[in-house]
Design a protein around this motif. Structure first.
Motif, PDB file in Angstrom:
ATOM      1  N   LEU A  10     -11.059  -8.157   8.017  1.00 48.78           N
ATOM      2  CA  LEU A  10     -12.460  -8.316   8.350  1.00 48.78           C
ATOM      3  C   LEU A  10     -12.681  -9.468   9.317  1.00 48.78           C
ATOM      4  CD1 LEU A  10     -14.244  -7.693   4.936  1.00 48.78           C
ATOM      5  CD2 LEU A  10     -13.557  -6.058   6.686  1.00 48.78           C
ATOM      6  N   ALA A  11     -12.106 -10.624   8.994  1.00 53.05           N
ATOM      7  CA  ALA A  11     -12.251 -11.808   9.840  1.00 53.05           C
ATOM      8  C   ALA A  11     -11.438 -12.923   9.217  1.00 53.05           C
ATOM      9  CB  ALA A  11     -13.717 -12.229   9.956  1.00 53.05           C
ATOM     10  N   GLY A  12     -10.951 -13.848  10.044  1.00 51.11           N
ATOM     11  CA  GLY A  12     -10.247 -15.012   9.525  1.00 51.11           C
ATOM     12  C   GLY A  12      -9.116 -14.609   8.595  1.00 51.11           C
ATOM     13  N   ASP A  13      -9.192 -15.075   7.339  1.00 48.06           N
ATOM     14  CA  ASP A  13      -8.141 -14.766   6.358  1.00 48.06           C
ATOM     15  C   ASP A  13      -8.647 -13.801   5.291  1.00 48.06           C
ATOM     16  OD1 ASP A  13      -9.903 -16.485   5.179  1.00 48.06           O
ATOM     17  OD2 ASP A  13      -8.401 -17.787   4.271  1.00 48.06           O
ATOM     18  N   GLU A  14      -9.618 -12.956   5.666  1.00 44.44           N
ATOM     19  CA  GLU A  14     -10.175 -11.978   4.741  1.00 44.44           C
ATOM     20  C   GLU A  14      -9.644 -10.577   5.060  1.00 44.44           C
ATOM     21  OE1 GLU A  14     -14.496 -14.094   3.829  1.00 44.44           O
ATOM     22  OE2 GLU A  14     -14.384 -12.359   5.164  1.00 44.44           O
ATOM     23  N   PHE A  15      -9.094  -9.923   4.041  1.00 42.66           N
ATOM     24  CA  PHE A  15      -8.548  -8.569   4.178  1.00 42.66           C
ATOM     25  C   PHE A  15      -9.202  -7.661   3.140  1.00 42.66           C
ATOM     26  CE2 PHE A  15      -5.404 -11.468   5.805  1.00 42.66           C
ATOM     27  CZ  PHE A  15      -4.818 -10.824   6.877  1.00 42.66           C
ATOM     28  N   THR A  16      -9.189  -6.366   3.428  1.00 40.48           N
ATOM     29  CA  THR A  16      -9.686  -5.376   2.482  1.00 40.48           C
ATOM     30  C   THR A  16      -8.713  -4.212   2.405  1.00 40.48           C
ATOM     31  OG1 THR A  16     -11.015  -4.484   4.302  1.00 40.48           O
ATOM     32  CG2 THR A  16     -12.154  -5.859   2.695  1.00 40.48           C
ATOM     33  N   ILE A  17      -8.618  -3.617   1.225  1.00 37.68           N
ATOM     34  CA  ILE A  17      -7.817  -2.402   1.048  1.00 37.68           C
ATOM     35  C   ILE A  17      -8.655  -1.402   0.262  1.00 37.68           C
ATOM     36  CG2 ILE A  17      -5.669  -1.388   0.204  1.00 37.68           C
ATOM     37  CD1 ILE A  17      -4.375  -4.068   0.296  1.00 37.68           C
ATOM     38  N   PHE A  18      -8.713  -0.179   0.758  1.00 36.44           N
ATOM     39  CA  PHE A  18      -9.466   0.880   0.094  1.00 36.44           C
ATOM     40  C   PHE A  18      -8.505   1.969  -0.340  1.00 36.44           C
ATOM     41  CE2 PHE A  18     -11.837   4.941   0.377  1.00 36.44           C
ATOM     42  CZ  PHE A  18     -12.771   4.695  -0.625  1.00 36.44           C
ATOM     43  N   PHE A  19      -8.481   2.245  -1.661  1.00 39.88           N
ATOM     44  CA  PHE A  19      -7.667   3.323  -2.218  1.00 39.88           C
ATOM     45  C   PHE A  19      -8.590   4.457  -2.641  1.00 39.88           C
ATOM     46  CE2 PHE A  19      -4.298   0.278  -2.430  1.00 39.88           C
ATOM     47  CZ  PHE A  19      -3.116   1.006  -2.509  1.00 39.88           C
ATOM     48  N   PRO A  20      -8.596   5.569  -1.914  1.00 44.82           N
ATOM     49  CA  PRO A  20      -9.447   6.699  -2.318  1.00 44.82           C
ATOM     50  C   PRO A  20      -8.760   7.554  -3.377  1.00 44.82           C
ATOM     51  CG  PRO A  20      -8.325   7.207  -0.262  1.00 44.82           C
ATOM     52  CD  PRO A  20      -7.894   5.817  -0.650  1.00 44.82           C
ATOM     53  N   GLY A  21      -9.554   8.312  -4.114  1.00 46.99           N
ATOM     54  CA  GLY A  21      -9.021   9.306  -5.039  1.00 46.99           C
ATOM     55  C   GLY A  21      -8.096   8.745  -6.092  1.00 46.99           C
ATOM     56  N   LEU A  22      -8.450   7.611  -6.710  1.00 49.05           N
ATOM     57  CA  LEU A  22      -7.601   7.008  -7.736  1.00 49.05           C
ATOM     58  C   LEU A  22      -7.594   7.898  -8.979  1.00 49.05           C
ATOM     59  CD1 LEU A  22      -6.094   4.233  -7.679  1.00 49.05           C
ATOM     60  CD2 LEU A  22      -7.906   3.384  -9.168  1.00 49.05           C
ATOM     61  N   ARG A  23      -6.395   8.302  -9.397  1.00 47.32           N
ATOM     62  CA  ARG A  23      -6.307   9.227 -10.521  1.00 47.32           C
ATOM     63  C   ARG A  23      -6.464   8.524 -11.870  1.00 47.32           C
ATOM     64  NH1 ARG A  23      -2.311  11.762  -7.090  1.00 47.32           N
ATOM     65  NH2 ARG A  23      -0.692  10.435  -7.977  1.00 47.32           N
ATOM     66  N   ASP A  24      -5.917   7.325 -12.003  1.00 49.43           N
ATOM     67  CA  ASP A  24      -5.946   6.593 -13.266  1.00 49.43           C
ATOM     68  C   ASP A  24      -6.575   5.226 -13.006  1.00 49.43           C
ATOM     69  OD1 ASP A  24      -5.531   5.258 -15.639  1.00 49.43           O
ATOM     70  OD2 ASP A  24      -3.509   6.062 -15.941  1.00 49.43           O
ATOM     71  N   ALA A  63       0.836  -1.208   0.000  1.00 48.63           N
ATOM     72  CA  ALA A  63       0.000   0.000   0.000  1.00 48.63           C
ATOM     73  C   ALA A  63       0.868   1.254   0.000  1.00 48.63           C
ATOM     74  CB  ALA A  63      -0.925  -0.014   1.208  1.00 48.63           C
ATOM     75  N   ASP A  64       1.958   1.233   0.763  1.00 48.42           N
ATOM     76  CA  ASP A  64       2.860   2.388   0.777  1.00 48.42           C
ATOM     77  C   ASP A  64       3.482   2.615  -0.598  1.00 48.42           C
ATOM     78  OD1 ASP A  64       2.333   2.797   3.436  1.00 48.42           O
ATOM     79  OD2 ASP A  64       4.119   1.742   4.150  1.00 48.42           O
ATOM     80  N   ARG A  65       3.799   1.511  -1.282  1.00 43.87           N
ATOM     81  CA  ARG A  65       4.456   1.624  -2.592  1.00 43.87           C
ATOM     82  C   ARG A  65       3.513   2.211  -3.633  1.00 43.87           C
ATOM     83  NH1 ARG A  65       5.451  -2.451  -6.543  1.00 43.87           N
ATOM     84  NH2 ARG A  65       4.620  -4.020  -5.116  1.00 43.87           N
ATOM     85  N   PHE A  66       2.205   1.893  -3.507  1.00 43.94           N
ATOM     86  CA  PHE A  66       1.246   2.374  -4.492  1.00 43.94           C
ATOM     87  C   PHE A  66       0.448   3.573  -4.001  1.00 43.94           C
ATOM     88  CE2 PHE A  66       1.759  -2.055  -5.943  1.00 43.94           C
ATOM     89  CZ  PHE A  66       2.020  -1.814  -7.285  1.00 43.94           C
ATOM     90  N   ALA A  67       0.844   4.160  -2.869  1.00 44.47           N
ATOM     91  CA  ALA A  67       0.076   5.269  -2.313  1.00 44.47           C
ATOM     92  C   ALA A  67       0.015   6.450  -3.263  1.00 44.47           C
ATOM     93  CB  ALA A  67       0.656   5.702  -0.970  1.00 44.47           C
ATOM     94  N   ASP A  68       1.033   6.619  -4.112  1.00 42.41           N
ATOM     95  CA  ASP A  68       1.036   7.755  -5.026  1.00 42.41           C
ATOM     96  C   ASP A  68       0.017   7.600  -6.148  1.00 42.41           C
ATOM     97  OD1 ASP A  68       2.255   5.663  -6.296  1.00 42.41           O
ATOM     98  OD2 ASP A  68       3.858   6.865  -7.201  1.00 42.41           O
ATOM     99  N   ALA A  69      -0.624   6.410  -6.242  1.00 42.24           N
ATOM    100  CA  ALA A  69      -1.642   6.222  -7.279  1.00 42.24           C
ATOM    101  C   ALA A  69      -2.943   6.929  -6.922  1.00 42.24           C
ATOM    102  CB  ALA A  69      -1.915   4.733  -7.490  1.00 42.24           C
ATOM    103  N   GLY A  70      -3.073   7.325  -5.674  1.00 42.84           N
ATOM    104  CA  GLY A  70      -4.291   8.004  -5.238  1.00 42.84           C
ATOM    105  C   GLY A  70      -3.963   9.297  -4.543  1.00 42.84           C
ATOM    106  N   THR A  71      -4.976  10.074  -4.287  1.00 42.86           N
ATOM    107  CA  THR A  71      -4.772  11.354  -3.618  1.00 42.86           C
ATOM    108  C   THR A  71      -4.933  11.237  -2.115  1.00 42.86           C
ATOM    109  OG1 THR A  71      -7.104  11.879  -3.955  1.00 42.86           O
ATOM    110  CG2 THR A  71      -5.554  12.621  -5.636  1.00 42.86           C
ATOM    111  N   GLY A  72      -5.388  10.086  -1.647  1.00 40.40           N
ATOM    112  CA  GLY A  72      -5.551   9.873  -0.217  1.00 40.40           C
ATOM    113  C   GLY A  72      -4.791   8.645   0.230  1.00 40.40           C
ATOM    114  N   SER A  73      -4.619   8.491   1.534  1.00 40.12           N
ATOM    115  CA  SER A  73      -3.896   7.351   2.072  1.00 40.12           C
ATOM    116  C   SER A  73      -4.772   6.114   2.016  1.00 40.12           C
ATOM    117  CB  SER A  73      -3.481   7.626   3.520  1.00 40.12           C
ATOM    118  OG  SER A  73      -2.624   8.746   3.580  1.00 40.12           O
ATOM    119  N   PRO A  74      -4.237   4.976   1.536  1.00 43.25           N
ATOM    120  CA  PRO A  74      -5.028   3.750   1.504  1.00 43.25           C
ATOM    121  C   PRO A  74      -5.263   3.226   2.916  1.00 43.25           C
ATOM    122  CG  PRO A  74      -2.771   3.311   0.822  1.00 43.25           C
ATOM    123  CD  PRO A  74      -2.891   4.797   0.959  1.00 43.25           C
ATOM    124  N   LEU A  75      -6.383   2.562   3.113  1.00 40.84           N
ATOM    125  CA  LEU A  75      -6.716   1.970   4.407  1.00 40.84           C
ATOM    126  C   LEU A  75      -6.792   0.464   4.241  1.00 40.84           C
ATOM    127  CD1 LEU A  75      -7.613   2.294   7.398  1.00 40.84           C
ATOM    128  CD2 LEU A  75      -9.971   2.289   6.558  1.00 40.84           C
TER     129      LEU A  75
END
Length: 557
Positions: free
Chosen positions: A205-219, A189-201
């Motif tokens: 969620l549970a068990g082996d389930e993860f989520t990543i949200f990238f706000p403000g994606l420019r391309d 996420a840190d490496r691709f943070a410049d792809a958006g205008t906001g910090s990814p979160l």
């Protein structure tokens, strides 16, 4: 002096000081044998002056202490309202240093405790990532603040082989692996943070389930680039418990605003895309599509219709005969489930999988249990000798209670158990628990028979198969489909029939489409035949009439 206020203590101190001053002044101004009014008056004046000065001094101390206490009360009120950071007023430290020290320690402890509670409430303790609640709240706020046309992307990540790690290496090692996965997701996420205008979160969620949200994606093309980056990061092996462990991941991708503007819509879209990635072979990143949207709508509608079908008793049973390959005598009938849908009769393939997924198979199974018991009871009263075979689903075979309820229903309906046959698929038979086998054995002891269905499509442990309480084995239709045309197919079918006989069981061939197949199967030793070439599934009254009209006959060959 316990129970006295500071003011009462000051008054007592001033009176005592005045009394001492009066006695000393009186003693100094007169002889022991002569105390006059004049000397007593002068001594009283001195006592009053001394008492007043003592009172003034004590009053000043009381006022300072009272001010410090008032400041302490005000500061504690601020703390009660959540302010644990402000300094303790200096007058408290000057007048009541012990109180100032106690308040400082209390505030520090409260602050530490609140931080711990905050971490537990908002962050996953295993990975230190945002937990489900934190992730949802944060992303919902971010989505609400976004301009209508702004792009964002949500990734739903499910680890592919995490359960195997938990099962083989233990949950402690599994937790360590989850921590490593979280670290790789942070780095990605840190490496691709410049792809958006906001910090990814990132969230777990549970068990082996993860989520990543990238706000403000420019391309929008960056969404695929980030997805590939996640796959690559999680496909590399992990150094875990002195060995390298490979897991991989399946990823679903949902775009804002294309697939929704609320977290609920984006999560549903990303989740569907992730399951599609798993179905396509795992280790993939798939976008949500209109086809998936139509599939979700169809599945939702099917679930709703199934619930209505359960409530309105729209299910029915039809019966397909099984006949002896030797003389054509009716041996049994397989009960097949049908759904009397308002749009027409539906076959099990159209709804059973969805019923399994939603758990409605349990309620449908209860209906089947009751219907089968009542049907067998009727057949017993009519003097029919044919068995009624029913298929047992995966959800049902996972619970011994299903078989116990079936046995209870048979007893309640006074249904003869010798007319009941249970059909269990080969794969399920290999993995069912001893508790389930005990429940099946109890039904078999009552007189029921047990058949293995779809034999030849799974992996069988012959030693286990030999130890199961079974009477008949049904060859899968794929094994007999080409027996009339290909010698290799005949040889395989004949070998399987020999194996079945070697286990002490009857061999049943199902899915027979023509008389040529039936003739070959008779020659190579099959015991029982079933399929459209014998008879199509029919309603109960039709089956009873058909059964009574068929006379046993010797079939040549």
């Amino acid at each position: 002096m316990e129970g006295f206020s500071l003011k009462s203590r000051a008054i007592a101190f001033a009176m005592c000081a005045g009394a001492v001053a009066f006695i000393l002044a009186l003693a100094a101004a007169s002889t022991p044998d002569m105390i006059t009014v004049e000397t007593a008056g002068r001594a009283l004046i001195a006592a009053i002056v001394c008492g007043a000065m003592c009172w003034a001094s004590a009053e000043r101390t009381i006022a300072s202490t009272a001010g410090a206490i008032d400041a302490a009360i005000a500061r504690l009120t601020q703390a009660a309202n959540g302010d644990l950071e402000s300094e303790i007023p200096p007058e408290i430290d000057e007048c009541v240093p012990e109180l100032a020290s106690a308040m400082g320690g209390l505030f520090r402890q409260l602050h530490s405790n609140l931080e711990s509670v905050q971490r537990l409430a908002m962050f996953d303790p295993v990975t230190s990532l945002a937990n489900r609640t934190n992730f949802r709240r944060t992303v919902e706020r971010a989505l609400a603040d976004m301009p209508a046309s702004e792009n964002a992307v949500l990734y739903f990540i499910d680890l592919d082989r995490f359960k195997a790690v938990n099962d083989t290496l233990g949950h402690a090692t599994g937790d360590a692996l989850l921590g490593m996965v979280a670290n790789r997701l942070r780095a990605m996420a840190d490496r691709f943070a410049d792809a958006g205008t906001g910090s990814p979160l990132i969230g777990r969620l549970a068990g082996d389930e993860f989520t990543i949200f990238f706000p403000g994606l420019r391309d929008l093309r960056d969404a695929d680039r980030i997805g590939r980056g996640i796959l690559y990061a999680l496909s590399e092996s992990f150094d875990l418990a002195d060995q390298e462990v490979s897991i991989g991941a399946s990823i679903g991708i949902a775009m804002r605003p294309e697939h929704g503007v609320t977290l609920h819509d984006l999560m549903r879209a990303a989740d569907a895309a992730m399951y599609h990635a798993k179905a396509m072979g795992r280790g993939r990143a798939e976008h949500f599509t209109e086809a998936l949207a139509a599939e979700i709508a169809e599945r939702t509608q099917l679930e709703s219709d199934l619930r209505e079908a359960v409530d309105k008793d729209q299910f029915t049973l039809v019966f397909q005969p099984q006949i002896s390959a030797v003389d054509g005598r009716i041996i049994a009938a397989e009960a097949l489930l049908r759904w009397r849908h308002p749009d027409g009769l539906k076959m099990p393939g159209a709804f059973l999988q969805r019923a399994e997924e939603t758990g409605l198979i349990v309620e449908i199974g209860e209906w089947v249990v009751k219907s089968v018991a009542e049907t067998i009871s009727r057949w017993g009263r009519l003097g029919l000798e044919q068995r009624l075979a029913i298929n047992v689903s995966q959800r049902q075979i996972d619970h011994a209670g299903f078989f116990r309820r079936l046995r209870e229903a048979m007893h309640a309906a006074a249904a003869p158990a010798n007319l009941l046959e249970l059909e269990i698929t080969e794969t399920l038979a290999m993995h069912c628990s001893s508790d389930v086998m005990d429940a099946v054995a109890a039904l078999r002891a009552d007189g029921a028979t047990v058949a293995i269905d779809d034999f030849g499509t799974g992996y069988s442990n012959l030693a286990r198969l030999r130890g199961l309480p079974i009477d008949r084995i049904k060859l899968d239709r794929s094994m007999i489909e080409h027996v009339a045309e290909h010698a290799e197919a005949r040889a395989i079918a004949q070998a399987m029939i020999g194996l079945v006989h070697g286990l002490g069981c009857e061999a049943v061939a199902e899915g027979i489409e023509n008389e040529d197949q039936a003739a070959v199967l008779r020659i190579i030793g099959c015991d029982v035949l079933q399929g459209y070439a014998v008879a199509q599934p029919m309603a109960e009254d039709e089956f009873i009439a058909w059964a009574k009209g068929v006379e046993p006959q010797r079939i040549a060959g």
